[in-house]
Structures are given as C-alpha cells and as structure tokens.
Design a protein around this motif. Structure first.
Motif, PDB file in Angstrom:
ATOM      1  N   UNK A 128       0.546  -1.143  -0.012  1.00  0.00           N
ATOM      2  CA  UNK A 128       0.097   0.102   0.017  1.00  0.00           C
ATOM      3  C   UNK A 128       0.790   1.190  -0.134  1.00  0.00           C
ATOM      4  N   UNK A 129       2.184   1.100   0.059  1.00  0.00           N
ATOM      5  CA  UNK A 129       3.160   2.213   0.288  1.00  0.00           C
ATOM      6  C   UNK A 129       3.224   2.944  -1.096  1.00  0.00           C
ATOM      7  N   UNK A 130       3.102   4.183  -1.328  1.00  0.00           N
ATOM      8  CA  UNK A 130       3.366   4.940  -2.533  1.00  0.00           C
ATOM      9  C   UNK A 130       4.971   4.584  -3.262  1.00  0.00           C
ATOM     10  N   UNK A 131       5.702   4.030  -2.613  1.00  0.00           N
ATOM     11  CA  UNK A 131       6.894   3.587  -3.144  1.00  0.00           C
ATOM     12  C   UNK A 131       6.794   2.796  -4.588  1.00  0.00           C
ATOM     13  N   UNK A 132       5.570   2.014  -4.592  1.00  0.00           N
ATOM     14  CA  UNK A 132       5.440   0.911  -5.994  1.00  0.00           C
ATOM     15  C   UNK A 132       4.764   2.065  -6.858  1.00  0.00           C
ATOM     16  N   UNK A 133       4.322   3.142  -6.775  1.00  0.00           N
ATOM     17  CA  UNK A 133       3.473   3.757  -7.856  1.00  0.00           C
ATOM     18  C   UNK A 133       2.051   3.599  -8.054  1.00  0.00           C
ATOM     19  N   UNK A 134       1.506   3.854  -9.424  1.00  0.00           N
ATOM     20  CA  UNK A 134       0.193   3.657  -9.342  1.00  0.00           C
ATOM     21  C   UNK A 134      -0.235   2.306  -9.432  1.00  0.00           C
ATOM     22  N   UNK A 135      -1.359   1.846  -9.328  1.00  0.00           N
ATOM     23  CA  UNK A 135      -1.476   0.409  -9.160  1.00  0.00           C
ATOM     24  C   UNK A 135      -3.045   0.088  -9.945  1.00  0.00           C
ATOM     25  N   UNK A 136      -3.229  -0.982 -10.582  1.00  0.00           N
ATOM     26  CA  UNK A 136      -4.406  -1.488 -11.234  1.00  0.00           C
ATOM     27  C   UNK A 136      -5.297  -2.195 -10.224  1.00  0.00           C
ATOM     28  N   UNK A 137      -6.467  -2.699 -10.637  1.00  0.00           N
ATOM     29  CA  UNK A 137      -7.257  -3.539 -10.160  1.00  0.00           C
ATOM     30  C   UNK A 137      -7.371  -3.423  -8.619  1.00  0.00           C
ATOM     31  N   UNK A 138      -8.093  -2.416  -8.110  1.00  0.00           N
ATOM     32  CA  UNK A 138      -8.228  -2.128  -6.588  1.00  0.00           C
ATOM     33  C   UNK A 138      -9.192  -3.239  -5.913  1.00  0.00           C
ATOM     34  N   UNK A 139      -9.858  -4.063  -6.674  1.00  0.00           N
ATOM     35  CA  UNK A 139     -10.684  -4.989  -6.039  1.00  0.00           C
ATOM     36  C   UNK A 139     -10.005  -6.268  -6.091  1.00  0.00           C
ATOM     37  N   UNK A 140      -8.787  -6.436  -6.305  1.00  0.00           N
ATOM     38  CA  UNK A 140      -8.019  -7.677  -6.225  1.00  0.00           C
ATOM     39  C   UNK A 140      -8.135  -8.339  -4.904  1.00  0.00           C
ATOM     40  N   UNK A 141      -7.911  -7.566  -3.769  1.00  0.00           N
ATOM     41  CA  UNK A 141      -7.823  -8.293  -2.416  1.00  0.00           C
ATOM     42  C   UNK A 141      -9.364  -8.831  -2.117  1.00  0.00           C
ATOM     43  N   UNK A 142     -10.308  -8.111  -2.668  1.00  0.00           N
ATOM     44  CA  UNK A 142     -11.648  -8.510  -2.261  1.00  0.00           C
ATOM     45  C   UNK A 142     -12.042  -9.819  -3.095  1.00  0.00           C
ATOM     46  N   UNK A 143     -11.575  -9.826  -4.363  1.00  0.00           N
ATOM     47  CA  UNK A 143     -11.412 -10.987  -5.378  1.00  0.00           C
ATOM     48  C   UNK A 143     -10.713 -12.158  -4.644  1.00  0.00           C
ATOM     49  N   UNK A 193       5.167   0.998 -14.369  1.00  0.00           N
ATOM     50  CA  UNK A 193       6.468   0.764 -14.362  1.00  0.00           C
ATOM     51  C   UNK A 193       7.288   1.793 -15.286  1.00  0.00           C
ATOM     52  N   UNK A 194       8.552   2.239 -14.995  1.00  0.00           N
ATOM     53  CA  UNK A 194       9.080   3.192 -15.890  1.00  0.00           C
ATOM     54  C   UNK A 194      10.155   2.214 -16.642  1.00  0.00           C
ATOM     55  N   UNK A 195      10.450   2.079 -17.914  1.00  0.00           N
ATOM     56  CA  UNK A 195      11.215   1.183 -18.368  1.00  0.00           C
ATOM     57  C   UNK A 195      12.763   1.670 -18.739  1.00  0.00           C
ATOM     58  N   UNK A 196      13.683   1.298 -19.319  1.00  0.00           N
ATOM     59  CA  UNK A 196      14.967   1.476 -19.408  1.00  0.00           C
ATOM     60  C   UNK A 196      15.081   2.861 -20.162  1.00  0.00           C
ATOM     61  N   UNK A 197      14.110   3.143 -20.978  1.00  0.00           N
ATOM     62  CA  UNK A 197      14.472   4.294 -21.717  1.00  0.00           C
ATOM     63  C   UNK A 197      13.561   5.550 -20.911  1.00  0.00           C
ATOM     64  N   UNK A 198      13.181   5.297 -19.945  1.00  0.00           N
ATOM     65  CA  UNK A 198      12.256   6.211 -19.166  1.00  0.00           C
ATOM     66  C   UNK A 198      10.964   6.422 -19.250  1.00  0.00           C
ATOM     67  N   UNK A 199      10.370   5.653 -20.245  1.00  0.00           N
ATOM     68  CA  UNK A 199       8.979   5.539 -20.628  1.00  0.00           C
ATOM     69  C   UNK A 199       8.107   4.865 -19.472  1.00  0.00           C
ATOM     70  N   UNK A 200       6.813   5.394 -19.267  1.00  0.00           N
ATOM     71  CA  UNK A 200       6.223   5.062 -18.067  1.00  0.00           C
ATOM     72  C   UNK A 200       5.034   4.268 -18.593  1.00  0.00           C
ATOM     73  N   UNK A 201       4.882   2.840 -18.474  1.00  0.00           N
ATOM     74  CA  UNK A 201       3.827   2.097 -18.665  1.00  0.00           C
ATOM     75  C   UNK A 201       2.862   1.755 -17.608  1.00  0.00           C
TER      76      UNK A 201
END
Length: 190
Positions: free
Chosen positions: A20-35, A149-157
């Motif tokens: 849950x720490x902001x260290x990881x960046x933005x996350x998808x699938x907020x309902x994952x734990x409920x599932x 994630x940010x790749x080796x070229x600095x592009x954010x995915x």
C-alpha cells in the motif's frame, strides 16, 4: 479449468501491507484483494488447501524489508487462519529458498491457482516456475494487481498495460488465465 477430483491448492502470494506504500507507484485492479477473499472463503468452506507466501525483502528501501514489521504483515482481508501454511521468501519466486515444491510433492498437489501481489514481480515469476515444474497452473486475472513501471528508456507504462502484457505472456505458455467468476462457476457445476 480441468475438472479435477480434488480442489487445486489456492496460493495467495505476498498480500502484505507494504504494497500500500506509494513507493510502488500507481496500481491497477483495486478490487484484487476482495476477489482473493472471495476465493479464500470458498476454499475454506470446501476445506481446500490454502498456501501463502510472505516476501521479506533484503532491499533496505523496500516497504517489504524484513525489518519493517508493519510492511511485512498480511493485509487483514486475507490473513492466514490456523493451519494454513506460510512460506517466507526473499526473492520473487515462491519456489526459491522455500519448501513449497517439497510441500506440493508430499501432499500430491498437481494443480495450483495463483493470486496475490504483484503481477510483474512475484506472480509472474512464481507462475512461470510453477508451469515449468509441471504443475497445472491457473492465474486469476482479477485477483492480482500490477504497478506502473518506468522502462530502461524512461517511458512510463501504466499498470493496466503491465497487467495485460504479463497475462498475455503467461497464458497458454505457463498457465491458464481465469477470473474469480470462472473458477467459482466451475466449482459450483462440478
């Protein structure tokens, strides 16, 4: 999912408060734990085998660092019950440095359903190893979550893109990708 006489083992990987720490960046699938919890309730009701992994990082800045007691704790929604086995690890694969493979072999478990956090780290690595070791492996697309994630070229995915591509690479090569509803529907029609 192949119709089995026995329920596959349900694996819940690294659902820890440190994610849950902001260290990881933005996350998808907020309902994952409920599932994940929906599956967990069903497995417990059916007295199925539930296996957890807990990541204890050796990276000092990681929210999952082994000395970060709060960050390494399981989230309440999927907290292990008495008798449910927990394998602790310090790398992405739940098979490396643990007794997971021996446990599966000793208990004659041939198929596993994998859920947890995070898709591009421990889920992908564990699913690949599970498939390579010959287990019938299922990964639950709506009971896992990825981070941007940010790749080796600095592009954010974006996290959704990371999730989509990871699942595309795993499906049919290492595992079968299913949803929680797919699994529950098949279990209820056995």
């Amino acid at each position: 999912m192949t119709h089995l006489f026995e329920l596959p083992a349900l694996m819940i990987l690294d659902v820890q408060k440190g994610f849950d720490d902001p260290y990881w960046g933005k996350r998808n699938n907020p309902q994952a734990e409920e599932n994940m919890a929906r599956l967990l309730v069903e497995w417990r009701k059916r007295k199925g085998i539930v296996i957890y992994s807990k990541h204890l990082s050796v990276q000092p800045k990681s929210p999952l660092h082994h000395k970060n007691k709060e960050g390494t704790e399981f989230k309440e929604i999927i907290k292990p019950a008495d008798g449910e086995i927990i394998f602790t690890k310090s790398v992405n694969s739940a098979f490396i440095g643990t007794e997971l493979e021996s446990y599966l072999s000793e208990n004659q478990i041939k198929s596993v359903i994998i859920t947890g956090l995070s898709t591009q780290h421990c889920i992908s690595t564990t699913v690949r190893m599970s498939g390579n070791l010959g287990y019938e492996t299922y990964v639950v697309s709506d009971a896992i979550a990825a981070f941007e994630i940010t790749d080796y070229n600095g592009k954010i995915h974006k996290a959704d893109t990371v999730q989509e591509l990871e699942l595309a690479m795993l499906h049919k090569e290492f595992a079968t990708v299913l949803t929680v509803d797919d699994i529950l529907n098949q279990l209820n029609h056995k």
